[in-house]
Design a protein around this motif. Structure first.
Motif, PDB file in Angstrom:
ATOM      1  N   SER A   1       0.840  -1.195   0.000  1.00 58.05           N
ATOM      2  CA  SER A   1       0.000   0.000   0.000  1.00 58.05           C
ATOM      3  C   SER A   1       0.872   1.240   0.000  1.00 58.05           C
ATOM      4  O   SER A   1       1.893   1.265   0.665  1.00 58.05           O
ATOM      5  N   PRO A   2       0.464   2.262  -0.740  1.00 52.04           N
ATOM      6  CA  PRO A   2       1.220   3.498  -0.732  1.00 52.04           C
ATOM      7  C   PRO A   2       1.130   4.193   0.629  1.00 52.04           C
ATOM      8  O   PRO A   2       0.179   4.002   1.366  1.00 52.04           O
ATOM      9  N   ALA A   3       2.110   5.032   0.975  1.00 51.12           N
ATOM     10  CA  ALA A   3       2.167   5.593   2.313  1.00 51.12           C
ATOM     11  C   ALA A   3       1.873   7.089   2.395  1.00 51.12           C
ATOM     12  O   ALA A   3       2.105   7.699   3.404  1.00 51.12           O
ATOM     13  N   SER A   4       1.375   7.700   1.345  1.00 53.25           N
ATOM     14  CA  SER A   4       1.065   9.128   1.374  1.00 53.25           C
ATOM     15  C   SER A   4      -0.280   9.366   2.055  1.00 53.25           C
ATOM     16  O   SER A   4      -1.156   8.515   2.032  1.00 53.25           O
ATOM     17  N   PRO A   5      -0.484  10.547   2.674  1.00 55.97           N
ATOM     18  CA  PRO A   5      -1.719  10.783   3.422  1.00 55.97           C
ATOM     19  C   PRO A   5      -2.919  11.205   2.575  1.00 55.97           C
ATOM     20  O   PRO A   5      -3.917  11.637   3.127  1.00 55.97           O
ATOM     21  N   LEU A   6      -2.845  11.099   1.263  1.00 53.32           N
ATOM     22  CA  LEU A   6      -3.979  11.467   0.433  1.00 53.32           C
ATOM     23  C   LEU A   6      -5.204  10.614   0.768  1.00 53.32           C
ATOM     24  O   LEU A   6      -5.077   9.463   1.198  1.00 53.32           O
ATOM     25  N   LEU A   7      -6.379  11.178   0.555  1.00 53.18           N
ATOM     26  CA  LEU A   7      -7.629  10.482   0.871  1.00 53.18           C
ATOM     27  C   LEU A   7      -7.730   9.142   0.169  1.00 53.18           C
ATOM     28  O   LEU A   7      -8.087   8.133   0.778  1.00 53.18           O
ATOM     29  N   VAL A   8      -7.381   9.113  -1.106  1.00 55.22           N
ATOM     30  CA  VAL A   8      -7.484   7.862  -1.859  1.00 55.22           C
ATOM     31  C   VAL A   8      -6.580   6.804  -1.263  1.00 55.22           C
ATOM     32  O   VAL A   8      -6.956   5.640  -1.151  1.00 55.22           O
ATOM     33  N   MET A   9      -5.404   7.209  -0.831  1.00 56.12           N
ATOM     34  CA  MET A   9      -4.477   6.248  -0.247  1.00 56.12           C
ATOM     35  C   MET A   9      -4.955   5.769   1.120  1.00 56.12           C
ATOM     36  O   MET A   9      -4.755   4.618   1.471  1.00 56.12           O
ATOM     37  N   ARG A  10      -5.580   6.664   1.869  1.00 59.58           N
ATOM     38  CA  ARG A  10      -6.131   6.223   3.161  1.00 59.58           C
ATOM     39  C   ARG A  10      -7.252   5.212   2.946  1.00 59.58           C
ATOM     40  O   ARG A  10      -7.365   4.237   3.693  1.00 59.58           O
ATOM     41  N   ILE A  11      -8.080   5.441   1.936  1.00 63.54           N
ATOM     42  CA  ILE A  11      -9.123   4.466   1.604  1.00 63.54           C
ATOM     43  C   ILE A  11      -8.474   3.138   1.250  1.00 63.54           C
ATOM     44  O   ILE A  11      -8.912   2.080   1.708  1.00 63.54           O
ATOM     45  N   TRP A  12      -7.403   3.185   0.431  1.00 64.27           N
ATOM     46  CA  TRP A  12      -6.713   1.964   0.033  1.00 64.27           C
ATOM     47  C   TRP A  12      -6.143   1.243   1.245  1.00 64.27           C
ATOM     48  O   TRP A  12      -6.276   0.029   1.381  1.00 64.27           O
ATOM     49  N   GLN A  13      -5.495   1.976   2.146  1.00 64.16           N
ATOM     50  CA  GLN A  13      -4.861   1.354   3.298  1.00 64.16           C
ATOM     51  C   GLN A  13      -5.873   0.707   4.225  1.00 64.16           C
ATOM     52  O   GLN A  13      -5.608  -0.339   4.800  1.00 64.16           O
TER      53      GLN A  13
ATOM     54  N   SER B   1      -0.002  -1.190  -6.254  1.00 61.79           N
ATOM     55  CA  SER B   1      -0.037  -2.220  -5.222  1.00 61.79           C
ATOM     56  C   SER B   1       0.377  -3.587  -5.744  1.00 61.79           C
ATOM     57  O   SER B   1       0.677  -4.477  -4.961  1.00 61.79           O
ATOM     58  N   GLY B   2       0.367  -3.763  -7.065  1.00 65.86           N
ATOM     59  CA  GLY B   2       0.809  -5.022  -7.637  1.00 65.86           C
ATOM     60  C   GLY B   2      -0.305  -6.002  -7.956  1.00 65.86           C
ATOM     61  O   GLY B   2      -0.039  -7.153  -8.262  1.00 65.86           O
TER      62      GLY B   2
END
Length: 146
Positions: free
Chosen positions: A78-90, A116-117
């Motif tokens: 999972s990507p580690a940036s605080p963007l909303l989309v990334m938080r949804i992904w995490q 994410s692969g």
């Protein structure tokens, strides 16, 4: 006739990038729920397909933007940036991106899933399924008299 083509084309094109905007345009034009459903779902499917087709360019763009290489991102899953989309992904993974597909644009959703692969087939099925479900729900709500 040409105004109808512009209406349909604008709803289709907007749905390719963001389902929420395409739905708003279709509702503003006063389309029948079947027209709404056909235009928004077909636009969304084409948008996800194009993003997956251009996946390597999209993956490298997103990796540069987040500062991670594809190898680092797939090793962490999972990507580690605080963007909303990334938080949804995490928090929710591919299901979260599929359900948030009405608000989240097609490009960020596909880019994060690719970084994410995951396999392109799985990404396509989940994201288009989420967009079709949202379009169906909104079309049914448009049919119900309030």
């Amino acid at each position: 006739m040409s105004s109808l083509i512009v209406e349909y084309g604008s709803v289709f094109a907007a749905s390719m990038l963001r389902l929420f905007v395409g739905a708003g345009l279709s509702l503003a034009y006063g389309h029948h729920p079947i027209e709404f459903w056909l235009l928004t779902t077909s636009g969304s499917i084409v948008g996800v397909s194009l993003c997956l087709f251009l996946g390597t360019k999209l993956q490298s763009f997103w990796s540069q933007r987040t500062g991670k290489t594809a190898q680092q991102a797939s090793s962490h899953r999972s990507p580690a940036s605080p963007l909303l989309v990334m938080r949804i992904w995490q928090q929710y993974g591919l299901w979260g991106l599929a359900l948030a597909g009405i608000w989240v644009g097609t490009i960020p959703s596909v880019a994060i899933a690719l970084v994410s692969g995951m396999s392109k087939t799985r990404i396509f099925l989940f994201l288009t399924g989420g967009k079709i479900a949202w379009a169906t729900l909104i079309a049914l709500m448009g049919k119900v008299p309030f």
